[in-house]
Design a protein around this motif. Structure first.
Motif, mmCIF file in Angstrom:
data_model
loop_
_atom_site.group_PDB
_atom_site.id
_atom_site.type_symbol
_atom_site.label_atom_id
_atom_site.label_comp_id
_atom_site.label_asym_id
_atom_site.label_seq_id
_atom_site.Cartn_x
_atom_site.Cartn_y
_atom_site.Cartn_z
ATOM 1 N N ASP A 401 0.829 -1.206 0.000
ATOM 2 C CA ASP A 401 0.000 0.000 0.000
ATOM 3 C C ASP A 401 0.866 1.260 0.000
ATOM 4 O OD1 ASP A 401 -2.092 1.700 0.163
ATOM 5 O OD2 ASP A 401 -3.032 0.764 1.899
ATOM 6 N N GLU A 402 0.782 2.011 -1.084
ATOM 7 C CA GLU A 402 1.532 3.265 -1.183
ATOM 8 C C GLU A 402 0.602 4.477 -1.110
ATOM 9 O OE1 GLU A 402 3.724 2.961 -4.796
ATOM 10 O OE2 GLU A 402 5.175 1.524 -3.974
ATOM 11 N N ARG A 403 -0.641 4.219 -0.736
ATOM 12 C CA ARG A 403 -1.581 5.345 -0.627
ATOM 13 C C ARG A 403 -1.184 6.250 0.538
ATOM 14 N NH1 ARG A 403 -6.952 2.589 0.551
ATOM 15 N NH2 ARG A 403 -5.527 1.206 1.650
ATOM 16 N N GLU A 404 -1.625 7.472 0.462
ATOM 17 C CA GLU A 404 -1.336 8.435 1.523
ATOM 18 C C GLU A 404 -2.043 8.012 2.819
ATOM 19 O OE1 GLU A 404 -2.082 13.179 2.526
ATOM 20 O OE2 GLU A 404 -2.856 12.286 0.684
ATOM 21 N N ALA A 405 -1.311 8.094 3.922
ATOM 22 C CA ALA A 405 -1.883 7.817 5.245
ATOM 23 C C ALA A 405 -2.367 9.139 5.844
ATOM 24 C CB ALA A 405 -0.845 7.175 6.148
ATOM 25 N N VAL A 406 -3.655 9.198 6.156
ATOM 26 C CA VAL A 406 -4.265 10.426 6.664
ATOM 27 C C VAL A 406 -4.404 10.324 8.182
ATOM 28 C CG1 VAL A 406 -6.316 11.892 6.568
ATOM 29 C CG2 VAL A 406 -5.523 10.710 4.503
ATOM 30 N N THR A 410 -8.329 12.700 15.515
ATOM 31 C CA THR A 410 -9.449 13.451 16.103
ATOM 32 C C THR A 410 -10.751 12.671 15.996
ATOM 33 O OG1 THR A 410 -8.374 15.561 15.568
ATOM 34 C CG2 THR A 410 -10.740 15.615 16.034
ATOM 35 N N ASP A 411 -11.030 12.114 14.816
ATOM 36 C CA ASP A 411 -12.244 11.308 14.649
ATOM 37 C C ASP A 411 -12.187 10.055 15.524
ATOM 38 O OD1 ASP A 411 -13.529 12.997 12.948
ATOM 39 O OD2 ASP A 411 -13.119 11.869 11.116
ATOM 40 N N ALA A 412 -11.002 9.466 15.632
ATOM 41 C CA ALA A 412 -10.863 8.283 16.483
ATOM 42 C C ALA A 412 -11.190 8.614 17.930
ATOM 43 C CB ALA A 412 -9.443 7.735 16.370
ATOM 44 N N GLN A 413 -10.726 9.768 18.389
ATOM 45 C CA GLN A 413 -11.003 10.170 19.776
ATOM 46 C C GLN A 413 -12.496 10.413 19.993
ATOM 47 O OE1 GLN A 413 -8.255 13.489 19.902
ATOM 48 N NE2 GLN A 413 -6.772 12.324 21.138
ATOM 49 N N SER A 475 -7.956 -2.486 13.974
ATOM 50 C CA SER A 475 -6.635 -1.942 14.283
ATOM 51 C C SER A 475 -6.274 -2.085 15.751
ATOM 52 C CB SER A 475 -6.571 -0.466 13.868
ATOM 53 O OG SER A 475 -6.846 -0.328 12.480
ATOM 54 N N GLY A 476 -7.206 -2.624 16.554
ATOM 55 C CA GLY A 476 -6.888 -2.908 17.951
ATOM 56 C C GLY A 476 -7.164 -1.781 18.926
ATOM 57 N N PHE A 477 -7.912 -0.741 18.501
ATOM 58 C CA PHE A 477 -8.249 0.347 19.412
ATOM 59 C C PHE A 477 -9.541 0.061 20.174
ATOM 60 C CE2 PHE A 477 -5.941 2.321 15.804
ATOM 61 C CZ PHE A 477 -4.798 2.703 16.493
ATOM 62 N N LEU A 478 -10.385 -0.782 19.564
ATOM 63 C CA LEU A 478 -11.622 -1.220 20.202
ATOM 64 C C LEU A 478 -11.649 -2.746 20.199
ATOM 65 C CD1 LEU A 478 -14.190 1.183 18.461
ATOM 66 C CD2 LEU A 478 -13.586 1.210 20.895
ATOM 67 N N GLN A 479 -12.403 -3.334 21.113
ATOM 68 C CA GLN A 479 -12.563 -4.785 21.125
ATOM 69 C C GLN A 479 -14.037 -5.132 21.282
ATOM 70 O OE1 GLN A 479 -10.258 -6.210 24.417
ATOM 71 N NE2 GLN A 479 -11.620 -5.364 25.985
ATOM 72 N N THR A 480 -14.436 -6.229 20.655
ATOM 73 C CA THR A 480 -15.822 -6.672 20.735
ATOM 74 C C THR A 480 -15.998 -7.657 21.870
ATOM 75 O OG1 THR A 480 -15.417 -8.463 19.167
ATOM 76 C CG2 THR A 480 -16.186 -6.371 18.263
ATOM 77 N N GLN A 502 -1.163 8.729 21.576
ATOM 78 C CA GLN A 502 -0.919 7.959 20.348
ATOM 79 C C GLN A 502 -1.799 8.492 19.233
ATOM 80 O OE1 GLN A 502 -0.720 3.707 20.859
ATOM 81 N NE2 GLN A 502 -1.267 3.281 18.741
ATOM 82 N N SER A 503 -1.263 8.516 18.021
ATOM 83 C CA SER A 503 -2.019 9.001 16.859
ATOM 84 C C SER A 503 -2.569 7.823 16.064
ATOM 85 C CB SER A 503 -1.119 9.858 15.964
ATOM 86 O OG SER A 503 -0.659 11.002 16.657
ATOM 87 N N VAL A 504 -3.585 8.096 15.244
ATOM 88 C CA VAL A 504 -4.202 7.072 14.393
ATOM 89 C C VAL A 504 -4.154 7.551 12.949
ATOM 90 C CG1 VAL A 504 -6.279 5.721 13.925
ATOM 91 C CG2 VAL A 504 -5.754 6.402 16.273
ATOM 92 N N TYR A 505 -3.676 6.650 12.047
ATOM 93 C CA TYR A 505 -3.588 6.981 10.625
ATOM 94 C C TYR A 505 -4.394 5.970 9.812
ATOM 95 C CZ TYR A 505 0.150 10.212 11.821
ATOM 96 O OH TYR A 505 0.865 11.252 12.350
ATOM 97 N N ARG A 506 -5.005 6.473 8.728
ATOM 98 C CA ARG A 506 -5.811 5.611 7.864
ATOM 99 C C ARG A 506 -5.531 5.954 6.405
ATOM 100 N NH1 ARG A 506 -12.414 5.477 7.460
ATOM 101 N NH2 ARG A 506 -12.657 3.294 6.884
#
Length: 596
Positions: A401-406, A410-413, A475-480, A502-506
């Motif tokens: 994957d060479e797409r840009e990581a954004v 803020t949305d994750a928080q 991605s392991g930030f939430l669990q079911t 910690q930051s989150v990138y997508r």
């Protein structure tokens, strides 16, 4: 040592290969020594040779249990074309023909007899087999015997008693491409296979590139992919007949060479559609998962799942139908959150008991995590099957994957904060509704519209927020937690994001590309000859020679039959049947090339 040398001789003479693949020789040695064995190899790893070669070396009959009529016929046709005497008994033949085939087996006129598992529910059939010296019992698709497997079939349960019911007490070899540690242990226990009797070569398919496509117009992507990768054979899977018909109509209008297959079609239409696919008149098949298990077509270059499968075992088995010949191929999942609801509907309306439904919900959750992970896709699958400590594959869509990581911290928080304020008691659908400011009656009744996170993401659709929640979970930030209606809670990693540590990138959306190799002129000339021979012989082209063998011939450009015999995949029987046709084609193509 003598047996090993004899096995290698059979491998070369009958199948055209100089050396065994990993695990094959070990499995064959065990079988020839009369030891019960479980073989776990990925699709295309050469499992069938683990019983076909012993069948030619052992004194008696090898009985092969196979779950589908189409699969039996396919394998028997391929063996017969290779000069190996084999036949089958199933519901497609009458009692007179059945008696004749049993007579052939008793007289040693055939070495392999393919049967359905239901046959062993008949005491009369077992009695008839007891008049024959059965040296080996091979059980294909052995995961069907385990209640923990993804394709458990009650008809397989009777197989556990068969070795004791046969007076010859044959050795047992069970074979599967998809078995978690729990399923493998269940197979061994049911069939009396010792712990050290498992030959497991790993689950990795080094020639397969796995891809997940999310968050875009799937129809547009699919159309672009098929146009960019023309002249390749592939399967497109959908979960419902309605979706198969819709995709077929859409792609046929675009003049793409598509066929379709599902249980709502007549037997004649399904048979015609399957033949068009096998003979490459229509190389793209759109089908429900009822299609494929009975198809041994080796040159499928891509398998695309247009809808989310029910679990990772099903997905890996179906995706594994690409590239059985070992050449580079692709497995692509088009992920849409609404497909999760469809699979939940299937589980809710199944006849499974409560415990099995909980298991199905857990497996579906794993499938969702696969579709949303940012880690290596092949590694995710291998870890699921208990193969830990593996490195990233370097060829899946996430690895390449060479797409840009954004930065989406803020949305994750916002999401994580909402989960905390809802006390980890709710599922993703309701969390998304709260975040987007829905006026859902439940939200108002439960006063969730009074939360500080209510409407924080109202500029986004519920679908997009739900997909984002899936991403955070994978991605392991939430669990079911839970089965049918899983709730969401924070992991420690998620808590660190919420604290600002910690930051989150997508990554951004992915585009279709031409990713499969374009075949050269020599290969295309040989393929044309193969197709003509296939039509004349009434055999699918891949049974004449696989694409891998055809490419090897194309590269070697032999000028004599002896030179062609040295090519990997060319055995003596096929050399005699087809060799001269391909030599003539090479000569003609060379003359045309030189003339131009």
């Amino acid at each position: 040592m003598q047996a090993q040398a004899q096995a290698e001789q059979v491998l070369k003479e009958k199948f055209g290969y100089d050396h065994f693949r990993a695990g094959q020789d070990t499995a064959i040695d065990r079988v020839l020594a009369g030891e019960n064995t479980l073989v776990v190899m990925p699709t295309g790893g050469g499992k069938s040779l683990c019983y076909q070669i012993p069948a030619l070396m052992l004194p008696g009959l090898t009985v092969v249990v196979s779950p589908l009529i189409a699969l039996m016929k396919d394998q028997v046709d391929a063996l017969n074309d290779n000069g190996i005497a084999a036949t089958f008994i199933n519901s497609s033949i009458d009692f007179r023909e059945m008696d004749e085939r049993l007579r052939q087996a008793a007289m040693g006129e055939v070495k392999l007899l393919y049967v359905a598992p239901e046959r062993f529910e008949s005491d009369q059939f077992v009695t008839e087999l007891n008049d024959i010296n059965v040296s080996l019992l091979a059980i294909d698709e052995a995961h069907c015997i385990s209640q923990w497997g993804h394709d458990f079939r009650p008809s397989y349960l009777s197989l556990s008693t068969v070795p004791q019911r046969l007076t010859s007490k044959p050795a047992v070899i069970a074979l599967t491409a998809t078995a978690t540690p729990r399923v493998a242990a269940d197979i061994r226990q049911r069939l009396g296979i010792p712990d050290d009797g498992m030959v497991n070569t790993g689950f990795e398919r080094t020639n397969l590139s796995f891809q997940v496509i999310r968050d875009q117009d799937e129809d547009r992507y699919l159309s672009q992919y098929l146009k960019l990768n023309q002249d390749q054979s592939g399967i497109i899977y959908a979960s419902t007949r309605k979706e198969v018909d819709r995709l077929y109509t859409m792609l046929a209008k675009k003049k793409l060479p598509v066929a379709r297959y599902h249980a709502g079609m007549s037997d004649a239409d399904r048979a015609a559609s399957q033949e068009d696919f096998l003979f490459e008149r229509k190389p793209i098949m759109i089908a429900t998962n009822a299609f494929g298990m009975g198809i041994d077509k080796s040159n499928v270059r891509f398998v695309i799942h247009a809808q989310l499968p029910k679990d990772l075992e099903s997905y890996y088995q179906e995706a594994g139908r690409a590239g059985r010949d070992g050449l580079p191929s692709e497995a692509i999942l088009l992920y849409k959150p609404k497909d999760v609801m469809l699979q939940r509907f299937f589980i809710d309306n199944s006849e499974a008991d409560e415990a099995h439904r909980r298991l199905q919900y857990q497996k579906l959750q794993t499938m969702i995590q696969y579709a949303n992970t940012g880690e290596c896709l092949q590694q995710f699958i291998l870890n699921y099957f208990g193969q830990t400590g593996t490195k990233p594959c370097g060829r899946c869509s996430n690895c390449l994957d060479e797409r840009e990581a954004v930065d989406v911290t803020t949305d994750a928080q916002k999401v994580l904060s909402c989960v905390v304020r809802m006390h980890s008691r709710y599922g993703k659908a309701l969390i998304a509704q709260v975040l987007t400011g829905s006026h859902n009656q439940r939200i108002q009744e439960w006063h969730l519209d009074e939360l500080s996170t209510y409407g924080l993401m109202q500029n986004q659709s519920q679908r997009d927020v739900t997909t984002f929640i899936d991403f955070l979970t994978a991605s392991g930030f939430l669990q079911t937690n839970g089965g049918q209606f899983p709730t969401l809670g924070l992991t420690e990693t998620g808590a660190e994001v919420l604290r600002g540590n910690q930051s989150v990138y997508r990554k951004t959306a992915m585009k279709a590309r031409q990713s499969l190799a374009v075949d050269d002129d020599t290969f295309q000339a040989l393929r044309a000859v193969r197709r003509q021979l296939a039509e004349q012989s009434k055999l699918p082209p891949y049974m004449i020679f696989s694409d891998a063998t055809l490419k090897a011939i194309s590269a070697a450009k032999p000028t004599t039959l002896n030179e062609m015999l040295a090519v990997k995949g060319v055995g003596e029987v096929k050399l005699e049947k087809y060799g001269q046709f391909f030599l003539d084609a090479l000569t003609e193509h060379a003359e045309e090339t030189n003339a131009s």
